[in-house]
Design an enzyme around this catalytic site. Structure first.
Site, mmCIF file in Angstrom:
data_model
loop_
_atom_site.group_PDB
_atom_site.id
_atom_site.type_symbol
_atom_site.label_atom_id
_atom_site.label_comp_id
_atom_site.label_asym_id
_atom_site.label_seq_id
_atom_site.Cartn_x
_atom_site.Cartn_y
_atom_site.Cartn_z
ATOM 1 N N ARG A 189 -20.021 9.074 0.342
ATOM 2 C CA ARG A 189 -21.421 8.855 0.724
ATOM 3 C C ARG A 189 -21.865 9.959 1.683
ATOM 4 N NH1 ARG A 189 -19.027 3.607 1.276
ATOM 5 N NH2 ARG A 189 -19.700 2.183 -0.371
ATOM 6 N N THR A 249 -24.089 9.232 4.946
ATOM 7 C CA THR A 249 -23.619 8.338 6.009
ATOM 8 C C THR A 249 -23.976 8.890 7.389
ATOM 9 O OG1 THR A 249 -21.773 7.611 4.625
ATOM 10 C CG2 THR A 249 -21.595 7.190 6.986
ATOM 11 N N SER A 280 -11.367 0.764 4.405
ATOM 12 C CA SER A 280 -11.153 1.410 3.108
ATOM 13 C C SER A 280 -11.936 0.688 2.025
ATOM 14 C CB SER A 280 -9.662 1.406 2.756
ATOM 15 O OG SER A 280 -9.151 0.082 2.730
ATOM 16 N N CYS A 306 0.084 2.443 6.454
ATOM 17 C CA CYS A 306 0.546 1.136 6.900
ATOM 18 C C CYS A 306 0.752 0.249 5.674
ATOM 19 C CB CYS A 306 -0.446 0.510 7.868
ATOM 20 S SG CYS A 306 -2.118 0.309 7.222
ATOM 21 N N CYS A 342 0.791 -1.235 0.000
ATOM 22 C CA CYS A 342 0.000 0.000 0.000
ATOM 23 C C CYS A 342 0.818 1.276 0.000
ATOM 24 C CB CYS A 342 -0.959 0.006 1.174
ATOM 25 S SG CYS A 342 -2.174 -1.305 1.024
#
Length: 424
Positions: free
Chosen positions: A249, A252, A276, A408, A123
Site C-alpha cells: 500500500r 500508507t 502481518s 517467531c 510460521c
C-alpha cells in the site's frame, strides 16, 4: 474478529540453545568454502495474494506450489529425477498438506521415484523445510533437494485446534499455547514497552520499503508470474496473470495508521495496519552439496552457514527471533555486526520492534524490501520466501556478504538461519 481467527503462528524468559560446533571464520572474515557445503542453487516464489478477496482466492495450493517447483527446475535446467527429496512447509491445509504437496509434485512433472514430505513448524515451516533438506544433504542421503513452502489461507480451516487434552487446564504453559496470536502481540507490547507510535512507524516503513522495491522491479527476479482464474460474485470466471504482490500500500501514512482501531483487545495497540497480512502464496528453494552443484554446472546463489530453533514463553511467542538469531550467529561464528541484511518476519510490529531493539540491529539492515506487514504472510510459505528475497537482494548488491532469515513461531519458539552470498 476475523483477524483474531486467522493471524496464526507469530509473535522474559531466557531460552537455552543447544551447543554446537563453532565455525571458524577465515582471515578475511568469511568462512572457508568446502566441497561439503550446503548451497542454495536457486529459488522462486509466487506473488503473494490477499486471502479470501485477492488474486488467488480461487486457486488451490497445489497449483501455487506446482508453479514454483516447475519454474525452479526449468530455470536451472535440472532434470526432475535428479532431486533426492522434497520437503514442503505447510500449516493450515489438512494433514500439513501432505497429499496436496505430492499432487503438486506430479503436476510439475516430477516422477514418483522422488520422495516428498511435509513439515509444520507453524510460521517457520518454510525455513524448516530448508533445514530438513540441508540435513539430508549433510548426512549423505542425497546431494540435491527442493525445499518449499505453501499456504492458501483462503482455502483453509482456521481456528480449529483439533482434539486437545482437558489436562491443559492444569498447566499454564499448555493453556498459553491457545492464546490468540494477536493477544500475544499485545502481551509483548505491554510487557516490553513497545508503544503504538513505534509499531505504526515500523509498519509505515515496511510499506514504504516494499512500495519502493516494487516500483524499482526488485522482486522481478524472484517472482513467478501465475496465470489463474478468479470468480466474481456472480460465479463468472476470468483468467488473469498475477505478477506482483497484492498487499503493498504505497499510500500508507502515519495518520491513516493512527485511525485504525485495535484488532484484538480494547485499548490495545495491535491493529490491522501494524500486523502481518493474511495471504496466499508459495516459494521453492533448490539446495545441493557444493561438490554436486559444481559437477552439474549449477549456479551457487548462497551458502547455508547455520540454523537454530529455540523455545520462548508461549504467551510472548513473538520474542523468538531475539533468541534464535544469537543462537544461529553463534553457530556460524558471527556477530550482529557481520550481517548485512536481517529478514525478520513481521508477524506483528510489536514483536519485530522488540527483537530489533533487543539485538541492537541498525534499522537500515532490517527488511530492506519490506516485510510481512506490506508483502503478506502465507504461513507455510514465509520462511522459504524470505530465503529467496534475502539472497536475491544480496546478489543485487553484488558483494560477498552474510544475511539472516528469522521468525517467531506460535506456541513459543523462534527460528533463524545464516546465509552467505558468495559474491558476483
Amino acid at each position: 474478529m476475523h483477524r483474531l481467527q486467522v493471524v496464526l503462528g507469530h509473535l522474559a524468559g531466557r531460552p537455552e540453545s543447544s551447543s554446537a560446533l563453532q565455525a571458524a571464520p577465515c582471515s578475511a572474515g568469511f568462512l572457508q568454502a568446502s566441497a561439503s557445503d550446503v548451497v542454495v542453487v536457486h529459488g522462486r516464489r509466487t506473488p503473494i495474494g490477499r486471502a479470501s478477496r485477492g488474486c488467488f482466492k480461487d486457486t488451490t495450493p497445489d497449483e501455487l506450489l506446482s508453479a514454483v517447483l516447475t519454474a525452479v527446475l526449468q530455470d536451472v535446467k535440472l532434470k526432475p529425477e535428479q532431486l533426492g527429496d522434497i520437503s514442503v512447509g505447510n500449516v493450515l491445509q489438512p494433514g500439513a498438506g501432505a497429499i496436496m504437496a505430492r499432487i503438486a509434485q506430479f503436476l510439475s512433472g516430477i516422477p514418483e521415484t522422488v520422495p516428498l514430505s511435509t513439515v509444520n513448524r507453524q510460521c517457520s515451516s518454510g525455513l524448516q523445510a530448508v533445514a530438513n533438506i540441508a540435513g539430508g544433504i549433510r548426512n549423505g542421503s542425497y546431494d540435491i533437494g527442493m525445499a518449499c513452502g505453501v499456504e492458501s489461507m483462503t482455502l483453509s480451516q482456521r481456528g480449529n485446534h483439533g482434539n486437545i487434552s482437558s489436562r491443559l487446564l492444569e498447566n499454564e504453559k499448555a493453556r498459553d499455547c491457545l492464546i490468540p496470536m494477536g493477544i500475544t502481540s499485545e502481551n509483548v507490547a505491554e510487557r516490553f514497552g513497545v508503544s503504538r507510535q513505534k509499531q505504526d512507524a515500523f509498519a509505515l516503513a515496511s510499506q514504504q520499503k516494499a512500495a519502493s522495491a516494487q516500483s524499482r522491479g526488485c522482486f522481478h527476479a524472484e517472482i513467478v508470474p501465475v496465470t489463474t482464474t478468479v470468480l466474481n460474485d456472480k460465479g463468472d470466471k476470468k483468467t488473469i496473470t498475477v505478477s506482483q504482490d497484492e498487499g503493498v500500500r504505497p499510500s500508507t501514512t502515519m495518520q491513516g495508521l493512527a485511525k485504525l482501531k485495535p484488532a484484538f483487545k480494547d485499548g490495545g495497540s495491535t491493529t490491522a495496519g501494524n500486523s502481518s497480512q493474511v495471504s496466499d502464496g508459495a516459494a521453492a528453494v533448490l539446495l545441493a552439496r557444493r561438490s554436486k552443484a559444481e559437477e552439474l554446472g549449477l549456479p551457487i546463489l548462497g551458502v547455508l552457514r547455520s540454523y537454530a530453533v529455540v523455545g520462548v514463553p508461549p504467551d510472548v511467542m513473538g520474542i523468538g527471533p531475539a533468541y534464535a538469531i544469537p543462537a544461529a550467529l553463534q553457530k556460524a561464528g558471527l556477530t550482529v555486526n557481520d550481517i548485512d541484511i536481517f529478514e525478520i518476519n513481521e508477524a506483528f510490529a510489536s514483536q519485530a520492534v522488540y527483537c530489533v531493539e533487543k539485538l541492537g540491529i541498525p534499522a537500515e539492515k532490517v527488511n530492506p524490501l519490506g516485510g510481512a506487514i506490506a508483502l503478506g504472510h502465507p504461513l507455510g510459505c514465509t520462511g522459504a520466501r524470505q530465503v529467496v528475497t534475502l539472497l536475491n537482494e544480496l546478489k543485487r548488491r553484488g558483494r560477498r556478504a552474510y544475511g539472516v532469515v528469522s521468525m517467531c513461531i506460535g506456541t513459543g519458539m523462534g527460528a533463524a538461519a545464516v546465509f552467505e552470498y558468495p559474491g558476483n
